[in-house]
Design an enzyme around this catalytic site. Sequence first.
Site, PDB file in Angstrom:
ATOM      1  N   ASP A 245       0.829  -1.207   0.000  1.00  0.00           N
ATOM      2  CA  ASP A 245       0.000   0.000   0.000  1.00  0.00           C
ATOM      3  C   ASP A 245       0.863   1.257   0.000  1.00  0.00           C
ATOM      4  OD1 ASP A 245      -1.286  -1.324   3.008  1.00  0.00           O
ATOM      5  OD2 ASP A 245       0.484  -0.036   2.899  1.00  0.00           O
TER       6      ASP A 245
ATOM      7  N   LYS B  92      -4.186   3.198  -0.828  1.00  0.00           N
ATOM      8  CA  LYS B  92      -5.457   3.788  -0.432  1.00  0.00           C
ATOM      9  C   LYS B  92      -5.209   5.209   0.034  1.00  0.00           C
ATOM     10  CE  LYS B  92      -7.008  -0.070   1.748  1.00  0.00           C
ATOM     11  NZ  LYS B  92      -7.420  -0.719   2.973  1.00  0.00           N
TER      12      LYS B  92
ATOM     13  N   MET C 244      -4.700   8.312  12.181  1.00  0.00           N
ATOM     14  CA  MET C 244      -5.718   8.764  11.214  1.00  0.00           C
ATOM     15  C   MET C 244      -6.599   9.879  11.779  1.00  0.00           C
ATOM     16  SD  MET C 244      -6.850   5.025   9.729  1.00  0.00           S
ATOM     17  CE  MET C 244      -6.774   4.174  11.296  1.00  0.00           C
TER      18      MET C 244
END
Length: 252
Positions: free
Chosen positions: A37, A59, A171
């Site tokens: 990723d 992503k 996040m």
Amino acid sequence: MMETGTIFLVGAGPGDPDLLTLRAARLIESAEVIVHDGLVSPEIMAMARDDARLISVAKKRARHTLPQDDINLLLVRLAQKGHDVVRLKGGDPLIFGRGGEEAELARAHGVKVEIVPGISAANGMAAATQIPLTHRDAASIVSFVAGQCKGLADQDWSGLAGKGRTLVIYMGVKTAPQIAEKLMADGLTPDVPVAVVENAARADMRVVRGPLAGLPDLVKSHKIKSPALIVIGDVTAREDAHLEQLALEAHQ
Ligand code: SAH
């Protein structure tokens, strides 16, 4: 019939190849197929064989290139074709890395899975900033939470932050205002020290600090971008105190 391959879920750590486990480095260097990723650094990807097949499933928040279910299935299909697959992820595969879901689907299809741990962003951040996650004088509890993902309002963070505790939020850049609000609604005082660490453990790391009430402003005024961690608690204020003390002693 062709023998089914193994899926290796491998933690790539924060980005510096020196922070890979030896097992991870060996697997990356020998892999024929690597599914990776966006958080995996170019330096680490450069360790792959020249003839390795590299499949990116990067992503970005709100722009999913490949839905997680498709990634899970892709890994299984590759293994069923007889390939050993290295599934390379930033940090540790089992901390907000959805490695659990990939392993579950693989096991459901009878595909062998091996998981190789990585240095999670919080651990890399702690070492690089010298902000301890725990400290005998400041924190004996540390929690890792996701500031995005499932609805913030549905998450119960009560008791995770405050005196004697360190809260590390992954996040959380986009939701910093809601995070500050949520924590203060849970009883934290506005002056609890906070650090925001962007690109932790990388050459372009940035660390900014302030009180909890100023967190939204801190993120906004410094234009903090993902990947970044928000760290809440007294441990974030200790390093400066220590360095100031050393500077004082050096001047004496
Ligand atoms: N499995 C990863 C986390 C993936 S979730 C791990 O164990 O580290 C993605 C979040 O991780 C980012 O939004 C950010 O909050 C955090 N992150 C990953 N790498 C980071 C870095 N180098 N510096 C700061 N935060 C990072």
